[in-house]
Design a protein around this motif. Structure first.
Motif, short mmCIF file in Angstrom:
data_model
loop_
_atom_site.label_atom_id
_atom_site.label_comp_id
_atom_site.label_asym_id
_atom_site.label_seq_id
_atom_site.Cartn_x
_atom_site.Cartn_y
_atom_site.Cartn_z
N UNK A 95 0.86 -1.19 0.00
CA UNK A 95 0.00 0.00 0.00
C UNK A 95 0.90 1.24 0.00
N UNK A 96 1.21 1.73 -1.20
CA UNK A 96 2.12 2.86 -1.37
C UNK A 96 1.49 3.90 -2.27
N UNK A 97 2.23 4.96 -2.53
CA UNK A 97 1.67 6.00 -3.40
C UNK A 97 1.66 5.57 -4.87
N UNK A 98 2.09 4.34 -5.14
CA UNK A 98 1.98 3.78 -6.49
C UNK A 98 0.88 2.73 -6.58
N UNK A 99 0.16 2.50 -5.48
CA UNK A 99 -0.97 1.58 -5.52
C UNK A 99 -2.08 2.18 -6.38
N UNK A 100 -2.65 1.41 -7.29
CA UNK A 100 -3.68 1.96 -8.20
C UNK A 100 -5.05 2.01 -7.54
N UNK A 101 -5.13 2.81 -6.48
CA UNK A 101 -6.38 2.98 -5.74
C UNK A 101 -6.68 4.47 -5.64
N UNK A 102 -7.92 4.85 -5.86
CA UNK A 102 -8.33 6.24 -5.74
C UNK A 102 -9.47 6.32 -4.73
N UNK A 103 -9.35 7.25 -3.79
CA UNK A 103 -10.37 7.38 -2.76
C UNK A 103 -11.61 8.09 -3.31
N UNK A 104 -12.77 7.54 -3.01
CA UNK A 104 -14.02 8.17 -3.41
C UNK A 104 -14.26 9.47 -2.66
N UNK A 105 -13.54 9.64 -1.54
CA UNK A 105 -13.66 10.88 -0.76
C UNK A 105 -12.71 11.97 -1.25
N UNK A 106 -11.94 11.66 -2.29
CA UNK A 106 -11.04 12.66 -2.84
C UNK A 106 -9.71 12.70 -2.14
N UNK A 107 -8.92 13.76 -2.35
CA UNK A 107 -7.59 13.87 -1.78
C UNK A 107 -6.53 13.66 -2.83
N UNK A 108 -5.28 13.89 -2.45
CA UNK A 108 -4.18 13.85 -3.40
C UNK A 108 -3.57 12.46 -3.56
N UNK A 109 -4.00 11.50 -2.75
CA UNK A 109 -3.41 10.16 -2.81
C UNK A 109 -4.20 9.28 -3.77
N UNK A 110 -3.56 8.44 -4.57
CA UNK A 110 -2.11 8.23 -4.65
C UNK A 110 -1.42 9.28 -5.52
N UNK A 111 -0.16 9.53 -5.20
CA UNK A 111 0.57 10.57 -5.91
C UNK A 111 1.47 10.01 -7.01
N UNK A 112 1.79 8.72 -6.93
CA UNK A 112 2.73 8.14 -7.89
C UNK A 112 2.04 7.45 -9.05
N UNK A 113 2.84 7.06 -10.04
CA UNK A 113 2.35 6.32 -11.20
C UNK A 113 2.27 4.84 -10.85
N UNK A 114 1.15 4.18 -11.10
CA UNK A 114 1.03 2.76 -10.77
C UNK A 114 2.09 1.92 -11.47
#
Length: 331
Positions: free
Chosen positions: A250-269
């Motif tokens: 579970x890192x900033x390259x994990x291909x998950x997007x929060x339905x609540x918004x926010x800047x995470x994930x920041x990296x390229x999967x």
């Protein structure tokens, strides 16, 4: 030391480059039935080309890495044993439990070590999970959630010989769950579906699957796998305990997007498994050189590979029969 490499396809070429970058490896000898492929890889990494297996095994080797197709694993492992060479082989030992048992029986009593390629055991995140379970900081475990999700399916020609999604993909989850928890899987209840290309169903396989595992201490684990994760390559394991929860992958390259918004994930999967586990593959082969040198025992034995395959066999039978299957009855 001098290491032989059999098989110069995608993973074999990757292993060749990794071996060439290890200080402990002074020379590499490569062979593949496809001479052009083997010569190309040999030129790329400064290795010696062997025209056949006799030439390879006669090249004063200290160990051998097998990256050939699964159908050849058993005979190559036995050939390496006959040559007295420490052996690294990509999973599985063989395509079936019966064939695996025959190979392991032939190896029984020999001092020639065998290491099977389950690279997640060498990933920093999974190592941290194992340590957290072992030292008790998570309390007693009650649930594990494993994910193996490829961004796109492999070539249609690969599927009929892959062994199916449980043997090909989920088997990595089955192995790492055993390794992280130190427990055995006793029962599997699995299902699957096909909503993608027709070639999966034509091969008797599925493109998406779910397995529910029961471990010998009552811990439950879910393993999901798919060939169609368009968001990117996603491999994770969550361990949930009475005192805490910890996740690997579970890192900033994990291909998950929060339905609540926010800047995470920041990296390229990650684009695929070789990119995601590059460091783990290197650590895996570095460990093999220590096995060759007699500095450590095999970190992933043939019996470990058999145990994971038995879970995959149980999952396959469960999906086909629509019922839970005991792992002991999978053979």
């Amino acid at each position: 030391m001098r290491i032989g490499l059999i098989g110069t396809g995608r993973i074999g070429a990757f292993h060749a480059a990794t071996l060439a970058g290890l200080d402990t490896v002074a020379g590499i000898v490569v062979h593949d039935a496809d001479e052009r492929s083997a010569r190309t890889v040999a030129d790329q990494v400064g290795a010696t080309y062997a025209g056949d297996l006799d030439a390879l095994f006669g090249a004063d080797l200290d160990g051998v890495v097998i990256a050939a197709p699964t159908a050849f694993h058993a005979e190559l492992i036995l050939a390496a044993r006959k040559a007295g060479l420490a052996t690294f082989c990509e999973k599985p030992v063989a395509g079936t439990l019966a064939e695996t048992d025959a190979v392991l029986a032939a190896l029984d009593g020999t001092e020639v070590p065998l290491q099977i390629g389950f690279q997640r055991r060498f990933d920093a995140g999974y190592l941290a999970l194992r340590e957290a379970v072992a030292d008790g900081r998570l309390g007693w475990t009650h649930t594990l959630r494993a994910v193996t999700a490829d961004p796109a399916p492999p070539h249609p020609g690969y599927i009929p010989a892959s062994g199916g999604i449980f043997r090909d993909c989920s088997v990595h989850d089955f192995d790492i769950i055993r390794w992280v928890t130190g427990r055995e899987v006793t029962e599997v209840h699995a299902t699957g579906s096909n909503r993608g290309e027709d070639f999966f169903a034509a091969a008797g396989d599925v493109d998406t699957a779910v397995s529910l595992l029961t471990l010998d201490d009552g811990t439950l684990a879910t393993c999901t796998a798919t060939r169609y994760n368009g968001a990117g390559y996603d491999v994770r394991l969550e361990v949930c305990g009475s005192k805490g929860t910890l996740a690997a992958g579970l890192t900033d390259r994990s291909p998950l997007t929060s339905a609540e918004g926010g800047a995470w994930p920041a990296g390229t999967p990650y684009g695929g498994f070789m990119e995601r586990f590059k460091d783990a593959y290197r650590a895996e082969l570095a460990a093999f050189t220590e096995v060759v040198a007699g500095l450590r025992p095999s970190p992933c034995t043939g019996q470990d590979a058999r145990a994971a395959l038995a879970v995959a066999e149980a999952a396959t039978r469960s999906r086909l029969e629509g019922r839970p299957v005991r792992v002991d009855d999978a053979g």
